[in-house]
Write an enzyme that holds these catalytic residues in place. Structure first.
Site, PDB file in Angstrom:
ATOM      1  N   GLU A  59     -15.326 -16.558  25.501  1.00  0.00           N
ATOM      2  CA  GLU A  59     -14.964 -16.441  26.839  1.00  0.00           C
ATOM      3  C   GLU A  59     -14.651 -17.780  27.367  1.00  0.00           C
ATOM      4  O   GLU A  59     -15.101 -17.974  28.567  1.00  0.00           O
ATOM      5  CB  GLU A  59     -15.979 -15.788  27.624  1.00  0.00           C
ATOM      6  N   GLN A  65     -45.344 -31.332  28.177  1.00  0.00           N
ATOM      7  CA  GLN A  65     -44.924 -30.962  29.384  1.00  0.00           C
ATOM      8  C   GLN A  65     -43.348 -31.303  29.636  1.00  0.00           C
ATOM      9  O   GLN A  65     -42.785 -30.383  30.196  1.00  0.00           O
ATOM     10  CB  GLN A  65     -45.795 -31.765  30.497  1.00  0.00           C
ATOM     11  N   PHE A 118     -10.810  -5.465  21.695  1.00  0.00           N
ATOM     12  CA  PHE A 118     -10.013  -6.358  22.603  1.00  0.00           C
ATOM     13  C   PHE A 118      -9.557  -7.695  22.032  1.00  0.00           C
ATOM     14  O   PHE A 118     -10.439  -8.511  21.713  1.00  0.00           O
ATOM     15  CB  PHE A 118     -10.918  -6.904  23.809  1.00  0.00           C
ATOM     16  N   LEU A 170      -7.209 -10.685  21.798  1.00  0.00           N
ATOM     17  CA  LEU A 170      -6.617 -11.768  22.178  1.00  0.00           C
ATOM     18  C   LEU A 170      -6.390 -12.983  21.433  1.00  0.00           C
ATOM     19  O   LEU A 170      -5.268 -13.091  20.965  1.00  0.00           O
ATOM     20  CB  LEU A 170      -7.118 -12.251  23.878  1.00  0.00           C
ATOM     21  N   THR A 171      -7.447 -13.515  21.325  1.00  0.00           N
ATOM     22  CA  THR A 171      -7.307 -14.881  20.333  1.00  0.00           C
ATOM     23  C   THR A 171      -6.798 -14.659  18.974  1.00  0.00           C
ATOM     24  O   THR A 171      -6.971 -13.515  18.445  1.00  0.00           O
ATOM     25  CB  THR A 171      -8.974 -15.096  20.028  1.00  0.00           C
ATOM     26  N   GLY A 209      -6.884 -20.100  20.432  1.00  0.00           N
ATOM     27  CA  GLY A 209      -7.788 -19.454  21.286  1.00  0.00           C
ATOM     28  C   GLY A 209      -7.730 -19.805  22.854  1.00  0.00           C
ATOM     29  O   GLY A 209      -7.353 -18.949  23.497  1.00  0.00           O
ATOM     30  N   ARG A 239     -52.203 -23.654  20.750  1.00  0.00           N
ATOM     31  CA  ARG A 239     -52.182 -24.443  19.740  1.00  0.00           C
ATOM     32  C   ARG A 239     -53.046 -26.094  20.463  1.00  0.00           C
ATOM     33  O   ARG A 239     -52.807 -26.466  21.380  1.00  0.00           O
ATOM     34  CB  ARG A 239     -50.752 -24.880  19.353  1.00  0.00           C
TER      35      ARG A 239
END
Lengths: 690, 690
Positions: A447, A349, A154, A156-157, A162, A330
């Protein structure tokens, strides 16, 4: 109940005993039950079957040491060819249960992202374009593709263009005499590029080119043309095609470039469902507005964006599995002589658990959204969507234009944290995190570049402002914007939590996000109104409202929708323990996301004084701490099997040091003297003899 | 003036004409003059000479396609050996002007990071340890190392222990009969690891091991032991040594692991300056407190941290040069038919220009700080520091423990933005950004994991709180904390800007950062005081004040110091234009950094209402916009020459598309059919025949 548990043990095997039992035994919920609840029993079984098929084929055995660039490329291509033969992964089989496409996508992106993209492009996108843009005369290409006689990509770019698709410069000029189109690339900047599969394996290409007839430009049109001879893979004369070379990641995929030197292809190569050129050179189209025709021709791309949010989650889940299992094993420092797992540290955390929560929320959204998208596609094919109209497609476009960027940003940040929290060992290739980062990175760009794409979401939202002012009812097919009906009331609300613990309640979090969205919508709209209405001013206006306004609006809106979908799932929880842990996940993701917008709450007068900040911060830390004993079981739910995870730090047995030893000892150059050892013996002396 | 300009043109060559002229001509200042001002004429000349030497040697020619892992490793080792022969890079030559070490470090990290680390470890760290920890009997190792007869590495970290150095488990047991130490690794978790140069090239190792005499443990001590025979590179019996295998980046460096199986080495291997064992097995040390001895033995590591902030800047400058030059050339969209460079977009400016400002501020700080550090080292060697006492060393430790993490976080984020803003082409290996990211990533971990290391900075600051309360004068050798003398007054100050334009003034920015530091210091101290005073509680207390408090305090303090040093430089500007652009850089970095703390201003009552947020946001955007025409010339000042930059997108000629074409066409697999082409022809048909 006992029957139910036995059944689950049958479909979900137990994890090996080991150092991770310390946390697994502390979990507040049954991880198998949560997995079945989130994925459904059917999908867990489907995934198991896919895993079994994959494990039968030696080509899918992961290999940390891939050899040369070319070896890896070859292997990746062979993987693509082999899994085209796994029945369970075929589209028709996936469509038996619309939760399957996301499950299959996740698995394959976690195992072999390069071959999965080759498959998506060659088998889904290429045939999808033929179906949506082509007519009867193009059907045989789809058949040949399914029979692996040809491979279609495909294009396109271009090198020089772009995101601005209208600026493409490849031309297809109709030659009336020869009744063919003449393809031409004026220079290298107009070369087609980045197309997956184009580099080495494509025999055919869908090419977007500016149609020219008699010197008149008709805009970008879609053509299907042969580029290499399928018998010997040699490019046709007039075609310069090749591979773009090594990339940061996804090197199994052959992204290519393509140039034309007055290359002639017969008239039938035009995919002529929405526009055609007659033999005599007459241009025929039912679209009066070229913009709408242009939009229709790019329609097949939206599926990619819907999927990419899922791809990001697949990568993020892998990285978090690795980092959290490592954190559970660990040990370093401790109050006395005994060291404690690093997962016990507040900082650790806070660095990981909010991303774990984000991954759950994202996975839940994707499960819903990918299914919805495929349902819409099927309805469209079978004509079941007559009563829905285009609104659903527009809403899916608006949501996916925001969910794709947000998912990408979140998961890239998560992966980076995972790399860092695994310390030095996370820097080993065998940890797997480097490849995950390098492969995931592309999602931010392809995309639709994230920062450009997300403007589609805010543009859609801005259109609701006049309706909000008029207190009109807003109802969109996926209900993502329905809350805007009460926009003016929401705008008048204030931060009302008097005690810290109130803050984590879903209704309070939803109120805060809703205020945020409406306030940012109002402010963004006001900014835009400040600009004159001429085209140039409006062009710059759209650009100059992005930072702090339009982009934040889109992000907050997507965060709201993520939370809304999560809440719907929580309300169906099969038991109290599961409900409880999912609520904590919801609250942590919600508050941690809101925290990034705290300034807006102060600025907009929604709150003042220290409470809102203190409450959010304290609750985020508390929720992290409350979830730390569940964190290992939570990653067990979303982790791929070990043969897919393929990480010395993240193996489900938790035997980090044994796995490290084995991986390091067996690496090819581990203990053999380098072949060039004589170069480093007595260098100075040797050099003086030269 | 004309003479001055001509002189500069002689030492700084003009950049090639091309598409970047559009912005270069718009610059508000003379880039060569700024370069000479920031680097000094001597350093510009020194760097030119180093560049010339490097360009003479073909081994330094960059090669995008490095071949196999082993090829790259070999090349990197040969680079290391060759540049040991470049006189200008030798330590004694660098020390002629103490601005040289940073200049040399920058250049070598930008050109060949892996070999530079090999050099730093083998030639600087190894000999540095001998000098600071060893005695006369070890001197010959330093001489042999300088003569390239041996290569020494530095083994502290173990597989199971990194940051917690006291937890190391390798033992060195004194055998009185044989008068030797017996080295032993109880298991693989106790294997030494990550040491640079250990994997393949080291013949000797500085090893940290727990000293045991007659069953009594004396804590971690430093030994220098042979591990491989320098004649044939074969490991000695009792030594298991090897390479850790492929990493995310820095693959030219042979990080290794090392295990001992009752390996005997004569008593003299103990580096015995701060502790010794007599022949009879008696332990002798002038340090009564084992903690102080432990601290002294890790002293040589602080130089690494000082340098790493410079390494991060070197990587960041490279990435920003690439991304900003690309942004100045790449065009996409526009108000009419004409497309505009993407640098014109608000989003693009906001994504890159604050990082450019941060890089300038960081470079300015490093120039000062690295010089200061080497001055301290020289003073220490020559005994010139008797009147300074240990305070300077402690302050350098406190600052470097914060500047290293902050520099790493800033520059990794900058590099990631550069990758993304270069779009798809930034994903090509030939862009160079992937390698920069992968190599820079290690800085976040080695020489002290960032989140753990930065606790040293806040711990140091917390000690000032009682002095602040007593309004005592605080004066540290580098004056980084002097402003705390007025802590109580600062704490009472309020946000007082009435107009947006006032905000960017240096005095206002400094006031805001100072309030931030003092407020966070007060709050962090208060948090800590809430915990009981027993050892266990204090252990957890230190951990539980990190997020939102101690870490933010350390970051704000370092930001303040960065800004203070920048201001000192601005005040010496040679002309108004340079002063003006540096002021904008100062203000942008300052406000963009403050923005991340805006919530604290509201929470702490320093400000309320929308002004502070609006002012900061508007000024950040304005400063980005004001700097966009200067951005290309600003990167020209900090950019390495093209042979070091080695990027198709970042070349100083701005010919992005020509460079891309050339790079893509010459890549090894670009246009040749893959050797395995027959595998992809008619796959289905072939498979059915199997």
């Amino acid at each position: 109940m006992r029957v139910f548990v036995r059944k689950m043990s049958q479909i979900i095997p137990d994890l090996p005993e080991g150092p991770l039992d310390f946390y697994r035994k502390k979990a507040s919920f049954d991880w198998k039950k949560l997995k079945v609840f989130l994925d459904t029993e059917e999908i867990v079984k489907y995934q198991n079957d896919v895993h079994k098929e994959l494990q039968k084929l030696s080509i899918f055995k992961p290999n940390i040491h891939e050899g040369t660039f070319d070896d890896f490329r070859h292997k990746s291509t062979m993987q693509y060819l082999h899994y085209g033969d796994i029945d369970l992964l075929k589209m028709e089989n996936q469509f038996e249960d619309l939760k399957r496409p996301y499950a299959a996508l996740r698995t394959m992106f976690q195992l072999t992202p390069s071959s999965q993209i080759k498959h998506s492009v060659g088998d889904n996108l290429f045939t999808g374009v033929i179906r949506t843009m082509g007519t009867e005369r193009h059907q045989h290409y789809a058949d040949d593709s399914a029979d692996a006689k040809i491979f279609g990509c495909f294009c396109l770019t271009e090198i020089g263009h772009g995101t601005n698709t209208k600026g493409m410069r490849t031309t297809a000029t109709y030659d009336k005499k020869k009744k063919c189109f003449v393809f031409h690339s004026p220079d290298f900047a107009a070369a087609k590029c980045w197309a997956g599969g184009l580099g080495q394996v494509a025999t055919h290409a869908v090419v977007f080119a500016q149609l020219v007839i008699d010197g008149t430009q008709y805009g970008l049109h879609t053509f299907l043309i042969p580029i290499r001879n399928p018998e010997d893979m040699v490019p046709f004369s007039g075609v310069t095609v090749g591979d773009m070379g090594e990339k940061i990641g996804l090197n199994g995929l052959d992204n290519g470039f393509l140039m034309f030197d007055n290359y002639e292809v017969s008239r039938e190569c035009l995919l002529n469902k929405i526009a055609d050129v007659t033999e005599e050179g007459e241009y025929v189209t039912p679209f009066r507005d070229p913009k709408k025709r242009h939009g229709a021709s790019l329609g097949p791309l939206s599926g990619g964006r819907v999927n990419i949010a899922g791809v990001c989650e697949a990568f993020g889940s892998k990285a978090l599995t690795i980092a959290l299992r490592y954190a559970g094993v660990r040990k370093q420092f401790g109050p006395g002589d005994e060291e404690v797992p690093i997962l016990e540290y507040q900082t650790h955390q806070h660095r990981l658990i909010p991303y774990l929560a984000a991954t759950y929320v994202l996975k839940n959204f994707n499960t819903f959204f990918v299914e919805k998208f495929f349902q819409m596609q099927l309805d469209s094919i079978f004509g079941n969507n007559k009563n829905i109209g285009p609104d659903l497609g527009i809403e899916i476009h608006a949501i996916s234009s925001g969910s794709k960027p947000l998912a990408g940003w979140l998961m890239m940040a998560a992966i980076q944290q995972c790399r860092e929290t695994c310390g030095g060992h996370g820097y080993l290739k065998a940890s797997g995190i480097g490849d995950i980062r390098n492969d995931c990175d592309a999602n931010l760009t392809y995309e639709g570049e994230n920062h450009v794409l997300i403007q589609q979401t805010s543009n859609w939202l801005l259109k609701f402002w006049p309706q909000i002012l008029k207190r009109e009812k807003i109802a969109t097919p996926l209900e993502s914007a329905n809350f805007l009906s009460n926009g003016l009331d929401i705008l008048n609300s204030k931060f009302s939590c008097r005690a810290e613990e109130e803050l984590r309640r879903p209704e309070n979090i939803m109120s805060m996000v809703q205020w945020l969205v409406v306030y940012l919508l109002k402010e963004t709209h006001a900014k835009l109104e400040n600009f004159p209405k001429d085209e140039t001013s409006q062009f710059w206006a759209k650009n100059n409202i992005q930072v702090y306004y339009a982009k934040d609006l889109a992000v907050a809106f997507i965060e709201h929708y993520f939370l809304k979908k999560m809440l719907e799932t929580i309300n169906q929880s099969p038991d109290g323990n599961i409900k409880h842990v999912l609520e904590r996940i919801f609250s942590l993701y919600g508050l941690w996301s809101l925290q990034k917008h705290t300034t807006v709450f102060y600025k907009g007068g929604y709150a003042s004084g220290p409470n809102i900040t203190d409450f959010i911060q304290n609750q985020v830390l508390k929720l992290c701490s409350e979830l730390k004993d569940d964190a290992i079981s939570l990653v067990d739910v979303i982790a791929p099997p070990d043969f897919i995870l393929n990480s010395v730090l993240g193996h489900s047995n938790g035997e980090v040091y044994k796995n490290l030893q084995s991986a390091i000892f067996r690496s090819p150059h581990a203990m053999s003297r380098p072949s060039w050892w004589q170069d480093i013996v007595n260098w100075k002396y040797k050099k003086s003899k030269l």
